[in-house]
Design a protein around this motif. Sequence first.
Motif, PDB file in Angstrom:
ATOM      1  N   ARG A  84      17.775  62.872  76.307  1.00  0.00           N
ATOM      2  CA  ARG A  84      18.016  63.106  77.727  1.00  0.00           C
ATOM      3  C   ARG A  84      16.660  63.359  78.358  1.00  0.00           C
ATOM      4  O   ARG A  84      16.019  64.375  78.078  1.00  0.00           O
ATOM      5  CB  ARG A  84      18.927  64.320  77.924  1.00  0.00           C
ATOM      6  N   LYS A  85      16.218  62.395  79.157  1.00  0.00           N
ATOM      7  CA  LYS A  85      14.893  62.490  79.792  1.00  0.00           C
ATOM      8  C   LYS A  85      14.937  63.466  80.955  1.00  0.00           C
ATOM      9  O   LYS A  85      15.959  63.611  81.617  1.00  0.00           O
ATOM     10  CB  LYS A  85      14.480  61.106  80.303  1.00  0.00           C
ATOM     11  N   SER A  86      13.811  64.093  81.192  1.00  0.00           N
ATOM     12  CA  SER A  86      13.704  65.004  82.325  1.00  0.00           C
ATOM     13  C   SER A  86      12.485  64.629  83.162  1.00  0.00           C
ATOM     14  O   SER A  86      11.510  64.090  82.642  1.00  0.00           O
ATOM     15  CB  SER A  86      13.566  66.434  81.822  1.00  0.00           C
ATOM     16  N   GLU A  87      12.568  64.910  84.435  1.00  0.00           N
ATOM     17  CA  GLU A  87      11.440  64.638  85.338  1.00  0.00           C
ATOM     18  C   GLU A  87      10.488  65.828  85.367  1.00  0.00           C
ATOM     19  O   GLU A  87       9.393  65.735  85.906  1.00  0.00           O
ATOM     20  CB  GLU A  87      11.952  64.420  86.774  1.00  0.00           C
ATOM     21  N   GLY A  88      10.946  66.946  84.808  1.00  0.00           N
ATOM     22  CA  GLY A  88      10.203  68.198  84.957  1.00  0.00           C
ATOM     23  C   GLY A  88       8.976  68.309  84.075  1.00  0.00           C
ATOM     24  O   GLY A  88       8.659  67.405  83.297  1.00  0.00           O
ATOM     25  N   ASP A  89       8.293  69.456  84.172  1.00  0.00           N
ATOM     26  CA  ASP A  89       7.100  69.661  83.349  1.00  0.00           C
ATOM     27  C   ASP A  89       7.337  70.781  82.331  1.00  0.00           C
ATOM     28  O   ASP A  89       6.422  71.475  81.921  1.00  0.00           O
ATOM     29  CB  ASP A  89       5.878  69.956  84.226  1.00  0.00           C
ATOM     30  N   GLY A  90       8.591  70.952  81.964  1.00  0.00           N
ATOM     31  CA  GLY A  90       8.929  71.981  80.982  1.00  0.00           C
ATOM     32  C   GLY A  90       8.766  71.472  79.561  1.00  0.00           C
ATOM     33  O   GLY A  90       8.455  70.306  79.311  1.00  0.00           O
ATOM     34  N   SER A 152      19.799  71.957  85.656  1.00  0.00           N
ATOM     35  CA  SER A 152      18.847  70.898  85.325  1.00  0.00           C
ATOM     36  C   SER A 152      17.790  71.459  84.384  1.00  0.00           C
ATOM     37  O   SER A 152      17.358  72.602  84.502  1.00  0.00           O
ATOM     38  CB  SER A 152      18.210  70.315  86.586  1.00  0.00           C
ATOM     39  N   LEU A 153      17.394  70.633  83.422  1.00  0.00           N
ATOM     40  CA  LEU A 153      16.418  71.061  82.417  1.00  0.00           C
ATOM     41  C   LEU A 153      15.061  70.455  82.749  1.00  0.00           C
ATOM     42  O   LEU A 153      14.970  69.281  83.124  1.00  0.00           O
ATOM     43  CB  LEU A 153      16.869  70.628  81.023  1.00  0.00           C
ATOM     44  N   GLY A 154      14.020  71.260  82.585  1.00  0.00           N
ATOM     45  CA  GLY A 154      12.671  70.820  82.933  1.00  0.00           C
ATOM     46  C   GLY A 154      11.978  70.012  81.850  1.00  0.00           C
ATOM     47  O   GLY A 154      10.875  69.500  82.057  1.00  0.00           O
ATOM     48  N   GLY A 155      12.579  69.918  80.667  1.00  0.00           N
ATOM     49  CA  GLY A 155      11.948  69.167  79.568  1.00  0.00           C
ATOM     50  C   GLY A 155      12.958  68.235  78.913  1.00  0.00           C
ATOM     51  O   GLY A 155      14.170  68.438  79.016  1.00  0.00           O
ATOM     52  N   GLY A 184       9.295  71.858  70.495  1.00  0.00           N
ATOM     53  CA  GLY A 184      10.007  72.832  69.673  1.00  0.00           C
ATOM     54  C   GLY A 184      11.279  72.220  69.123  1.00  0.00           C
ATOM     55  O   GLY A 184      11.712  71.158  69.592  1.00  0.00           O
ATOM     56  N   ALA A 185      11.863  72.865  68.106  1.00  0.00           N
ATOM     57  CA  ALA A 185      13.085  72.330  67.503  1.00  0.00           C
ATOM     58  C   ALA A 185      13.979  73.455  67.004  1.00  0.00           C
ATOM     59  O   ALA A 185      13.502  74.526  66.606  1.00  0.00           O
ATOM     60  CB  ALA A 185      12.731  71.399  66.341  1.00  0.00           C
ATOM     61  N   LEU A 186      15.270  73.171  67.060  1.00  0.00           N
ATOM     62  CA  LEU A 186      16.266  74.123  66.564  1.00  0.00           C
ATOM     63  C   LEU A 186      17.282  73.373  65.713  1.00  0.00           C
ATOM     64  O   LEU A 186      17.749  72.300  66.097  1.00  0.00           O
ATOM     65  CB  LEU A 186      16.987  74.794  67.746  1.00  0.00           C
ATOM     66  N   CYS A 413      13.347  74.812  77.817  1.00  0.00           N
ATOM     67  CA  CYS A 413      13.006  73.584  78.542  1.00  0.00           C
ATOM     68  C   CYS A 413      12.549  73.867  79.967  1.00  0.00           C
ATOM     69  O   CYS A 413      11.965  73.004  80.612  1.00  0.00           O
ATOM     70  CB  CYS A 413      14.195  72.639  78.558  1.00  0.00           C
ATOM     71  N   ASN A 414      12.813  75.055  80.461  1.00  0.00           N
ATOM     72  CA  ASN A 414      12.344  75.386  81.806  1.00  0.00           C
ATOM     73  C   ASN A 414      11.087  76.231  81.780  1.00  0.00           C
ATOM     74  O   ASN A 414      10.584  76.640  82.830  1.00  0.00           O
ATOM     75  CB  ASN A 414      13.449  76.052  82.622  1.00  0.00           C
ATOM     76  N   SER A 415      10.551  76.480  80.583  1.00  0.00           N
ATOM     77  CA  SER A 415       9.252  77.144  80.546  1.00  0.00           C
ATOM     78  C   SER A 415       8.180  76.059  80.442  1.00  0.00           C
ATOM     79  O   SER A 415       8.397  75.008  79.829  1.00  0.00           O
ATOM     80  CB  SER A 415       9.172  78.122  79.377  1.00  0.00           C
ATOM     81  N   ARG A 416       7.057  76.325  81.096  1.00  0.00           N
ATOM     82  CA  ARG A 416       5.995  75.324  81.192  1.00  0.00           C
ATOM     83  C   ARG A 416       5.377  75.010  79.835  1.00  0.00           C
ATOM     84  O   ARG A 416       5.252  75.887  78.992  1.00  0.00           O
ATOM     85  CB  ARG A 416       4.875  75.849  82.092  1.00  0.00           C
ATOM     86  N   LYS A 417       4.970  73.763  79.684  1.00  0.00           N
ATOM     87  CA  LYS A 417       4.210  73.359  78.493  1.00  0.00           C
ATOM     88  C   LYS A 417       2.937  74.191  78.417  1.00  0.00           C
ATOM     89  O   LYS A 417       2.346  74.499  79.440  1.00  0.00           O
ATOM     90  CB  LYS A 417       3.783  71.896  78.625  1.00  0.00           C
TER      91      LYS A 417
END
Length: 418
Positions: A84-90, A152-155, A184-186, A413-417
């Motif tokens: 699932r692609k995101s437009e965000g920068d997470g 919505s997810l940022g990553g 990251g992975a879970l 996914c909503n925390s910044r890279k």
Amino acid sequence: MNESVEKAIDSLWNEELLFLKTVASYDSTLGNEREVQLFIEEYLKDMGLQTDSFDVDTDKVSKYRNYGQPEWGYKDRPVVVGTRKSEGDGKSLILQAHIDVVDAGPESHWEGHAYTPRIKDGRMYGRGVLDMKGGLAANIFALKALEAAGVSLGGDVQIQTVIEEEVTGNGALALLEAGYTADGALIPEPTQHRILTSQVGVIYLRVTVKGAGAHVERAEQAQNAVMKAYKVIEALEGYREHINGQEKHPAFKSHPHPLNVNVGKMKGGDWTSSVPVECVFEARVGCYPGTDPKDIQKEVKSWLLKASEEDEWLRENPPEIEFFGFNAHGFEMDTGSELYETMAASHRRVKGSDVENLSFTATTDVRAFDEFGIPVTCYGPTGGDMHAPNEYMDLESLKDTTKAIAYFMMDWCNSRKD
Ligand SMILES: [Zn+2]
């Protein structure tokens, strides 16, 4: 926001159970993973994910240190990923599950059929329900619930299903090698709502013991391979005591018996009144993080050969010892990492208490992510009789796991890279 996510998980609950029942109805033992993998790929496509699937290429994955030696081919046994692609920068995230299950064993030991999942008293029973198709359901329905709740997810998020977690770990390596990596992975293995912070390494070995055959009536001139194999197994038991008697690794200090040695399979003899000429057994040996499985192979081999010298026949006819499958290094996680903190906070939100850490005396695919430098852990549901008859999962814990993964995704996914 929390409320609408939990509501979405509740309203999707019957669908989640149906999904789990469906995937658990496939016998996806070694070599039989294709049908369920195709079903999952279609399912991910229907969710609108960008999917990919391919067979493991040993030429590509054999260079990794956790590569396990297969004794079989990989044709038509795909690994699957949906993105699932995101437009965000997470931060991006991989939610992985293994689709392979261990053999169900004799059917007479099961109440009902191993691949006809059934629900009774808040539990679902069936081979693979706990280990770990339940975790797969949690991965998929956490994402579905977030989308239903309009979060919505940022990553980017990947849902991955791999083969051979139970024997080599080459499936997980194949997806990472192909570039399906993330920040990251879970892996929701059934950790009983604990965060996996360390795990042992594992090797597999096969021992072939030769005898000298005869009709049972002159058995005194013969050498019984089954009885000789028994001596080698006793030596392996001695090795188990030896390694557990040594100073324990700090992560396993409080564990009474961290390094398990298991004789899991045995075959010897052909006829009741013939003296067996050959006996073959297979065993699994654990080792601590920080040790090289290749060194453990050497250690086990010389231990068994040395012990064999005490027997006149085995001295002249030493057992053949080969290694196959797992060449799995141990794993240790940084408990000060953002991934750990995010998982611990998600647990707290669902369970209302602090999470416990798990030092796991078996292996999981986290080591593949570790090899690629990707922060990773396992966190998943409760249940029982994993790798045994009447395997089951507590359904309430599946719901809690689904919630915890949803929160984890929202935060990660909503925390910044970095
Ligand atoms: Zn598992």
